[in-house]
Design an enzyme around this catalytic site. Structure first.
Site, mmCIF file in Angstrom:
data_model
loop_
_atom_site.group_PDB
_atom_site.id
_atom_site.type_symbol
_atom_site.label_atom_id
_atom_site.label_comp_id
_atom_site.label_asym_id
_atom_site.label_seq_id
_atom_site.Cartn_x
_atom_site.Cartn_y
_atom_site.Cartn_z
ATOM 1 N N GLY A 44 0.729 -1.151 -0.290
ATOM 2 C CA GLY A 44 0.210 0.010 0.082
ATOM 3 C C GLY A 44 0.904 1.449 -0.046
ATOM 4 N N GLU A 99 4.332 4.324 6.217
ATOM 5 C CA GLU A 99 3.359 3.479 6.063
ATOM 6 C C GLU A 99 1.892 4.095 5.477
ATOM 7 O OE1 GLU A 99 1.539 0.923 6.131
ATOM 8 O OE2 GLU A 99 1.684 -0.431 7.789
ATOM 9 N N ASP A 103 -4.099 1.875 11.328
ATOM 10 C CA ASP A 103 -5.732 1.404 11.890
ATOM 11 C C ASP A 103 -5.561 0.769 13.362
ATOM 12 O OD1 ASP A 103 -8.066 0.681 11.827
ATOM 13 O OD2 ASP A 103 -8.064 -0.723 10.703
ATOM 14 N N LYS A 131 -6.277 6.555 11.407
ATOM 15 C CA LYS A 131 -7.730 6.375 11.771
ATOM 16 C C LYS A 131 -7.641 6.835 13.258
ATOM 17 C CE LYS A 131 -9.596 3.041 8.609
ATOM 18 N NZ LYS A 131 -9.847 1.746 8.350
ATOM 19 N N PHE A 152 -13.548 2.045 6.040
ATOM 20 C CA PHE A 152 -12.631 1.433 5.187
ATOM 21 C C PHE A 152 -12.371 2.286 4.040
ATOM 22 C CE2 PHE A 152 -10.893 -1.563 2.208
ATOM 23 C CZ PHE A 152 -9.705 -2.395 3.147
ATOM 24 N N VAL A 153 -11.133 2.904 3.816
ATOM 25 C CA VAL A 153 -10.841 3.550 2.484
ATOM 26 C C VAL A 153 -9.899 3.006 1.515
ATOM 27 C CG1 VAL A 153 -11.417 5.801 3.700
ATOM 28 C CG2 VAL A 153 -8.969 4.827 3.904
ATOM 29 N N ASP A 159 -6.063 -0.411 -0.907
ATOM 30 C CA ASP A 159 -6.871 -1.372 -1.682
ATOM 31 C C ASP A 159 -8.088 -2.279 -0.997
ATOM 32 O OD1 ASP A 159 -4.925 -3.317 -0.081
ATOM 33 O OD2 ASP A 159 -5.928 -4.911 -1.195
ATOM 34 N N ARG A 165 -5.980 0.407 -5.967
ATOM 35 C CA ARG A 165 -4.721 1.102 -5.775
ATOM 36 C C ARG A 165 -4.450 2.133 -6.399
ATOM 37 N NH1 ARG A 165 -2.288 -2.035 -1.609
ATOM 38 N NH2 ARG A 165 -2.579 -4.408 -1.855
#
Ligand code: IMP
Ligand code: MG
Length: 180
Positions: A44, A99, A103, A131, A152-153, A159, A165
């Site tokens: 990510g 990162e 979360d 978050k 959830f994004v 992804d 992505r």
């Protein structure tokens, strides 16, 4: 043109890019006179790293780690596995872990403990998104791009089941886009 699976864009491409320029300038000031080893957590953070690296003016080197914490579900399992380790030693280096999103913090907690044991000169974290109120373990994150709502994004590296992505913005999926 917004992707048909996206319900709402929460961060536009322009907002993301402007914030990354600020973060790059901040890191360049903080590390003036030294060099930084940026360690991106695949997959990510790859897009964030690519843009951030070009906004840092001090010398940098790049290395990559891959860990698994999610599978293809949208809930944190708390299980962290190293899928790919660093290529080079980090002892004595000024390290910043890059990162995409913080979360629960379980992934980073594990990663930081593991990296600290390799004796870097310094070890900091930059995350594009954090978050708010979700961290189950305390993580000290020196650079935070944006505080993000507890949803959830996807997009800009993030992804759902390996999709989305490549969206240049970050958004929330329509409920119909989920398979589980
Ligand atoms: P944590 O261990 O719960 O902090 O999870 C961190 C990892 O979970 C991130 O690096 C992402 O790969 C993934 N993740 C957490 N929240 C989201 C999200 O909203 N969208 C996409 N991936 C997420
Ligand atoms: Mg990740």
């Amino acid at each position: 043109m917004i992707h048909p699976d996206i319900q709402e864009v929460i961060l536009s491409e322009a907002q993301i890019q402007a914030r990354i320029r600020e973060l790059g300038a901040e890191i360049s000031r903080d590390y003036e006179g030294s060099s930084v080893l940026l360690i991106a957590v695949l997959r990510g953070a790859a897009l964030f790293l690519a843009d951030l690296a070009r906004d840092i003016s001090v010398p940098i080197e790049l290395d990559f780690m891959a860990v698994s914490s999610y599978g293809s579900s949208t809930k944190s399992s708390g299980v962290v596995r190293i899928l790919k380790d660093l290529d080079e030693p980090i002892d004595g280096r000024d390290v910043i872990v890059v990162e995409d999103i913080l979360d629960t913090g379980l992934t980073l907690k594990y990663l930081l403990k593991n990296l600290a044991s390799r004796k870097p000169a310094s070890l900091e974290v930059i995350t594009l998104l954090s978050k708010e109120g979700k961290q189950r373990v305390p993580i000290s994150c020196k650079y935070v791009g944006f505080i993000c709502p507890d949803e959830f994004v996807v997009g800009y590296g993030l992804d759902y089941a390996e999709k989305y992505r490549n969206l240049p913005y970050i958004g929330v999926l329509k409920p119909a886009a989920y398979q589980d």
